[in-house]
Design an enzyme around this catalytic site. Structure first.
Site, PDB file in Angstrom:
ATOM      1  N   HIS A 300       1.019  -1.041  -0.064  1.00  0.00           N
ATOM      2  CA  HIS A 300      -0.070  -0.098  -0.073  1.00  0.00           C
ATOM      3  C   HIS A 300       0.868   1.315   0.012  1.00  0.00           C
ATOM      4  O   HIS A 300       2.057   1.173   0.283  1.00  0.00           O
ATOM      5  CB  HIS A 300      -0.897  -0.064   1.342  1.00  0.00           C
ATOM      6  CG  HIS A 300      -1.989   1.052   1.383  1.00  0.00           C
ATOM      7  ND1 HIS A 300      -1.567   2.360   1.706  1.00  0.00           N
ATOM      8  CD2 HIS A 300      -3.397   0.926   1.032  1.00  0.00           C
ATOM      9  CE1 HIS A 300      -2.806   2.741   1.580  1.00  0.00           C
ATOM     10  NE2 HIS A 300      -3.713   2.252   1.553  1.00  0.00           N
ATOM     11  N   ASP A 377       2.909  -4.286   8.361  1.00  0.00           N
ATOM     12  CA  ASP A 377       1.690  -3.492   8.029  1.00  0.00           C
ATOM     13  C   ASP A 377       0.508  -4.840   8.323  1.00  0.00           C
ATOM     14  O   ASP A 377       0.216  -5.430   7.239  1.00  0.00           O
ATOM     15  CB  ASP A 377       1.688  -2.836   6.657  1.00  0.00           C
ATOM     16  CG  ASP A 377       0.315  -2.294   6.357  1.00  0.00           C
ATOM     17  OD1 ASP A 377      -0.767  -2.310   7.072  1.00  0.00           O
ATOM     18  OD2 ASP A 377       0.166  -1.670   5.300  1.00  0.00           O
ATOM     19  N   GLN A 380      -4.716  -5.115   6.959  1.00  0.00           N
ATOM     20  CA  GLN A 380      -5.594  -5.964   6.092  1.00  0.00           C
ATOM     21  C   GLN A 380      -5.523  -7.553   6.486  1.00  0.00           C
ATOM     22  O   GLN A 380      -6.485  -8.384   6.169  1.00  0.00           O
ATOM     23  CB  GLN A 380      -5.085  -5.834   4.576  1.00  0.00           C
ATOM     24  CG  GLN A 380      -5.100  -4.550   3.695  1.00  0.00           C
ATOM     25  CD  GLN A 380      -6.726  -4.294   3.756  1.00  0.00           C
ATOM     26  OE1 GLN A 380      -7.671  -5.104   3.678  1.00  0.00           O
ATOM     27  NE2 GLN A 380      -6.938  -2.805   3.582  1.00  0.00           N
ATOM     28  N   LYS A 403     -10.665  -0.608   9.984  1.00  0.00           N
ATOM     29  CA  LYS A 403     -10.828  -1.841   9.026  1.00  0.00           C
ATOM     30  C   LYS A 403     -11.156  -3.142  10.061  1.00  0.00           C
ATOM     31  O   LYS A 403     -11.336  -4.278   9.320  1.00  0.00           O
ATOM     32  CB  LYS A 403      -9.525  -2.043   8.352  1.00  0.00           C
ATOM     33  CG  LYS A 403      -9.487  -1.066   7.403  1.00  0.00           C
ATOM     34  CD  LYS A 403      -8.098  -1.089   6.477  1.00  0.00           C
ATOM     35  CE  LYS A 403      -8.211   0.162   5.650  1.00  0.00           C
ATOM     36  NZ  LYS A 403      -7.006   0.016   4.798  1.00  0.00           N
ATOM     37  N   CYS A 541      -4.702   2.570  -3.673  1.00  0.00           N
ATOM     38  CA  CYS A 541      -3.603   3.033  -2.939  1.00  0.00           C
ATOM     39  C   CYS A 541      -2.576   2.105  -2.897  1.00  0.00           C
ATOM     40  O   CYS A 541      -1.704   2.064  -2.265  1.00  0.00           O
ATOM     41  CB  CYS A 541      -3.969   3.554  -1.541  1.00  0.00           C
ATOM     42  SG  CYS A 541      -5.102   4.847  -1.379  1.00  0.00           S
TER      43      CYS A 541
END
Length: 579
Positions: A300, A377, A380, A403, A541
């Site tokens: 991302h 990260d 997700q 999220k 993104c």
């Protein structure tokens, strides 16, 4: 070979419906013979009040058709091998069947229970152990859904099985016996009852943000109505109560991801701020001229730009780990890029663009061999699976709240305690100091040194509520259900000749990106929106990742545990009719 079985209840009829992704076989539903026409089959399903039990199997499945006051009750044992698809019809003892069928209507639930006993006989089939999952408790959940009128899309007045013991059906597979009651879960999310253009909302934009359960919404309201105060600032009652809630939230996050201490948890306003925090603190301490930072082609923008900026400012080098044609990390290339100059390795756990699950455990261990700092990260991944940062052994793990069913404006940085000590602050101001004079300043210890100013206190309480909600559901069950749902969606979409799925990673989590031949992505998004279906269109993104596949953007359907198979079927129906 992938199979699905649908359990369909309609008043006094139960049918276990066999569905082969690639080859629809013949069978009887309420005495009507269905042929190989997919559209006809889907139309037939829509005539039923609901179809709930979704079972995915490898090699064998039973089709039970149990009709009330009929003389043709049968069991169809359908077996597949690599060459053929056959049906073997086994007659039930008709006298027993007739005796059953002539019972008083008030005892019809016994007939249904007997039909379920036929399903239990699957345990005696040699191929039973090949079943990937058989969520028996959904039989009972189907009854609950029917009687509770759980959503606008599925209504039925089925009065039966009120006395059926759900434990009776939990013997198929102990790992999945207590499956998610998705239709009951949907009752917890007020927005899922909203209509868009007169159609029930189907939220398939979870990769951008997830919807919030009432439990979270109420927590925010309660905070403002009962506890609103700044924290760690006063001795009055509300300040003490608000401080306790804030501290409890930090403990809740630490427990959720299995951090060794709450002091390893830093609150931010999201994953983007978290990645910038790390690059501007630990990054500035670690990176010197000539050093290297490794990221992957899947990242991302939020996990590209902070490291690019850091490399430029320190005359360091940003190295990119390539992906293959399917979208999987090329691990040989990664191993070759690692060297003594590698100081930071920053990886997405799950790619937001195509849903690729990155093998971070392997990659973290390789990076550690060269002494590199690892930054994950997890924006997700954390909504979809159980995260254990100690097991991963990563140095930092960053995620957003919004999220994972928590409010916007919340996020977390997990960092190993020894790395957070004796560090430079990211921002300076109130709340992150011990003593200030005009000549000198003493900063507070971690995590407070990284939390200048008043935090988003009410929404952090919402984050705590979201984590408690997820814990109640069980992340392992969430992961299992979503995996089956996304795999089903992928298989169904793969059969649409005019749709190209972008990326085919070895393990897919939560996301399917696609394009439709000769149509603009935004136009597809508008068509779906008219049907109440919300998806994301564009580059997500993640422009370098998307361009790797030869396109500038895609349509992205992203899933959560409150999405249903019926919603997937609606998406496929609309896409099938787009030419």
């Amino acid at each position: 070979m992938h199979l699905l079985c649908y359990a369909i209840l309609k008043l006094d009829i139960i049918t276990i419906r066999l569905k082969n992704y690639n080859n629809y076989g013949e069978y009887t539903i309420e005495g009507i013979m269905i042929d190989n026409d997919i559209k006809k089959i889907n139309q037939m399903i829509e005539k039923f009040d609901f179809s709930d039990l979704i079972n995915q199997c490898n090699s064998t499945s039973n089709l039970v058709n149990h009709g009330n006051n009929k003389n043709d009750g049968t069991i169809y044992d359908t077996q597949y091998d690599n060459q053929k698809h056959s049906h073997n019809k086994i007659e039930i003892n008709k006298q027993d069947y007739l005796d059953k069928s002539n019972q008083n209507e008030t005892n019809h639930y016994n007939e249904i229970s007997d039909a379920y006993n036929q399903i239990e006989s699957l345990e005696n089939i040699p191929e039973y152990n090949d079943f990937q999952s058989f969520e028996a408790s959904n039989i009972y959940n189907a009854h609950n859904k029917a009687t509770n009128h759980s959503n606008d899309m599925h209504h039925t007045n089925t009065p039966y099985m009120h006395n059926v013991n759900p434990n009776k059906f939990n013997s198929f597979n102990s790992n999945v016996s207590a499956s998610l009651d998705v239709y009951q879960i949907r009752e917890d999310f007020p927005i899922l009852h909203k209509k868009v253009h007169g159609k029930p909302l189907i939220w398939l934009d979870n990769g951008a943000t997830s919807q919030k359960p009432k439990h979270v919404i109420d927590a925010i309201s309660t905070y403002y109505s009962q506890y609103n105060s700044n924290v760690h600032r006063g001795v009055h009652t509300l300040s003490q109560e608000a401080s306790d809630l804030f501290d409890q939230a930090r403990e809740t996050v630490a427990s959720f991801i299995n951090a060794s201490s709450a002091t390893e948890i830093i609150f931010t306003k999201g994953a983007t701020e978290g990645l910038n925090l790390i690059s501007n603190t630990i990054g500035k301490q670690k990176i010197q001229a000539g050093d290297e930072i490794l990221i992957t082609q899947l990242e991302h923008h939020s996990n590209i730009l902070p490291w690019r900026k850091l490399a430029q400012e320190h005359n360091a080098h940003l190295k990119i780990v390539p992906i293959n044609a399917n979208g999987d990390i090329m691990l040989d290339a990664y191993s070759n890029l690692l060297n003594s100059r590698t100081k930071i390795v920053a990886l997405s756990h799950v790619a937001n663009s195509i849903g690729a699950l990155v093998p971070i455990e392997n990659m973290i261990q390789q990076a550690k061999a060269f002494g590199a700092i690892t930054v994950i990260d997890g924006a997700q991944s954390i909504p979809h699976m159980k995260i254990d940062v100690q097991k991963l052994d990563c140095d930092f793990f960053i995620f957003s709240g919004h999220k994972m069913f928590a409010p916007t404006g919340t996020g977390v940085v997990y960092g190993k305690e020894y790395l957070l000590k004796n560090n430079i602050p990211y921002q300076v101001g109130g709340g992150m100091i011990q003593n200030v004079t005009y000549e000198d300043v003493q900063y507070a210890d971690s995590p407070y040194i990284y939390e200048a100013g008043t935090a988003n206190l009410a929404d952090i309480e919402g984050l705590r509520a979201a984590i408690n909600y997820l814990d109640q559901l069980d992340m392992n069950k969430i992961e299992q259900y979503e995996h089956q749902l996304v795999e089903y969606a992928y298989e169904q979409m793969s059969m649409l000749n005019h749709v190209n799925i972008i990326g085919n990673p070895s393990t897919r989590v939560g996301v399917i990106s696609f394009i439709v031949h000769n149509m603009d992505n935004n136009e597809i998004g508008r068509i779906l929106d008219k049907e109440g279906i919300a998806v994301r269109t564009g580059h997500h993104c993640a422009q370098p990742a998307i361009r790797h596949f030869g396109v500038e953007g895609t349509v992205r359907a992203s899933f959560a545990f409150y999405n249903t198979y019926e919603e997937v079927d609606k998406l496929i129906e609309i896409l099938r009719n787009i030419c």
